[in-house]
Design a protein around this motif. Sequence first.
Motif, short mmCIF file in Angstrom:
data_model
loop_
_atom_site.label_atom_id
_atom_site.label_comp_id
_atom_site.label_asym_id
_atom_site.label_seq_id
_atom_site.Cartn_x
_atom_site.Cartn_y
_atom_site.Cartn_z
N MET A 12 -40.39 -3.61 -21.76
CA MET A 12 -40.61 -4.12 -20.42
C MET A 12 -39.30 -4.52 -19.76
N THR A 13 -38.41 -5.10 -20.52
CA THR A 13 -37.17 -5.54 -19.90
C THR A 13 -36.34 -4.35 -19.42
N TYR A 14 -36.45 -3.23 -20.12
CA TYR A 14 -35.69 -2.05 -19.71
C TYR A 14 -36.12 -1.61 -18.30
N GLU A 15 -37.43 -1.56 -18.07
CA GLU A 15 -37.93 -1.16 -16.75
C GLU A 15 -37.52 -2.18 -15.69
N LEU A 16 -37.58 -3.45 -16.05
CA LEU A 16 -37.22 -4.50 -15.10
C LEU A 16 -35.73 -4.43 -14.77
N GLU A 17 -34.90 -4.18 -15.78
CA GLU A 17 -33.46 -4.04 -15.53
C GLU A 17 -33.18 -2.84 -14.63
N ASN A 18 -33.91 -1.75 -14.84
CA ASN A 18 -33.75 -0.58 -13.97
C ASN A 18 -34.19 -0.89 -12.54
N GLN A 19 -35.28 -1.62 -12.41
CA GLN A 19 -35.76 -2.01 -11.08
C GLN A 19 -34.70 -2.84 -10.37
N ILE A 20 -34.07 -3.76 -11.10
CA ILE A 20 -33.02 -4.61 -10.52
C ILE A 20 -31.85 -3.76 -10.05
N LYS A 21 -31.44 -2.79 -10.86
CA LYS A 21 -30.34 -1.89 -10.48
C LYS A 21 -30.70 -1.11 -9.21
N GLU A 22 -31.94 -0.61 -9.16
CA GLU A 22 -32.38 0.14 -7.98
C GLU A 22 -32.41 -0.74 -6.74
N LEU A 23 -32.90 -1.96 -6.89
CA LEU A 23 -32.95 -2.88 -5.74
C LEU A 23 -31.55 -3.21 -5.24
N ARG A 24 -30.62 -3.41 -6.16
CA ARG A 24 -29.23 -3.68 -5.75
C ARG A 24 -28.64 -2.49 -5.00
N ALA A 25 -28.94 -1.28 -5.46
CA ALA A 25 -28.45 -0.08 -4.78
C ALA A 25 -29.09 0.04 -3.40
N GLU A 26 -30.39 -0.24 -3.31
CA GLU A 26 -31.07 -0.19 -2.02
C GLU A 26 -30.48 -1.21 -1.06
N MET A 27 -30.14 -2.38 -1.59
CA MET A 27 -29.59 -3.45 -0.75
C MET A 27 -28.27 -3.00 -0.11
N LYS A 28 -27.46 -2.30 -0.90
CA LYS A 28 -26.18 -1.82 -0.37
C LYS A 28 -26.37 -0.81 0.75
N ASN A 29 -27.45 -0.03 0.67
CA ASN A 29 -27.68 1.04 1.64
C ASN A 29 -28.60 0.64 2.78
N ALA A 30 -29.15 -0.56 2.74
CA ALA A 30 -30.07 -1.00 3.78
C ALA A 30 -29.31 -1.24 5.08
N CYS A 31 -29.85 -0.71 6.15
CA CYS A 31 -29.19 -0.84 7.46
C CYS A 31 -29.72 -2.02 8.26
N GLU A 32 -31.02 -2.24 8.19
CA GLU A 32 -31.65 -3.26 9.02
C GLU A 32 -31.74 -4.59 8.28
N ALA A 33 -31.62 -5.67 9.02
CA ALA A 33 -31.67 -7.02 8.45
C ALA A 33 -33.03 -7.29 7.80
#
Length: 56
Positions: free
Chosen positions: A1-22
């Motif tokens: 479970m932690t592996y999936e959660l760690e991957n989700q966190i990585k994906e969210l951080r990447a999305e945050m960098k690419n997010a344009c709107e507040a």
Amino acid sequence: MTYELENQIKELRAEMKNACEANERRQIAAELEIALAELAAIEVEQDGRVSAEPPF
């Protein structure tokens, strides 16, 4: 479970960098905060510092 959660966190951080709107950044930040809290709770439980058993 932690592996999936760690991957989700990585994906969210990447999305945050690419997010344009507040609004999108705020939503991703909220999801990231929840995922980080879940991961912290799992790690504490695995370390034995906290029991998953109810106190009663």
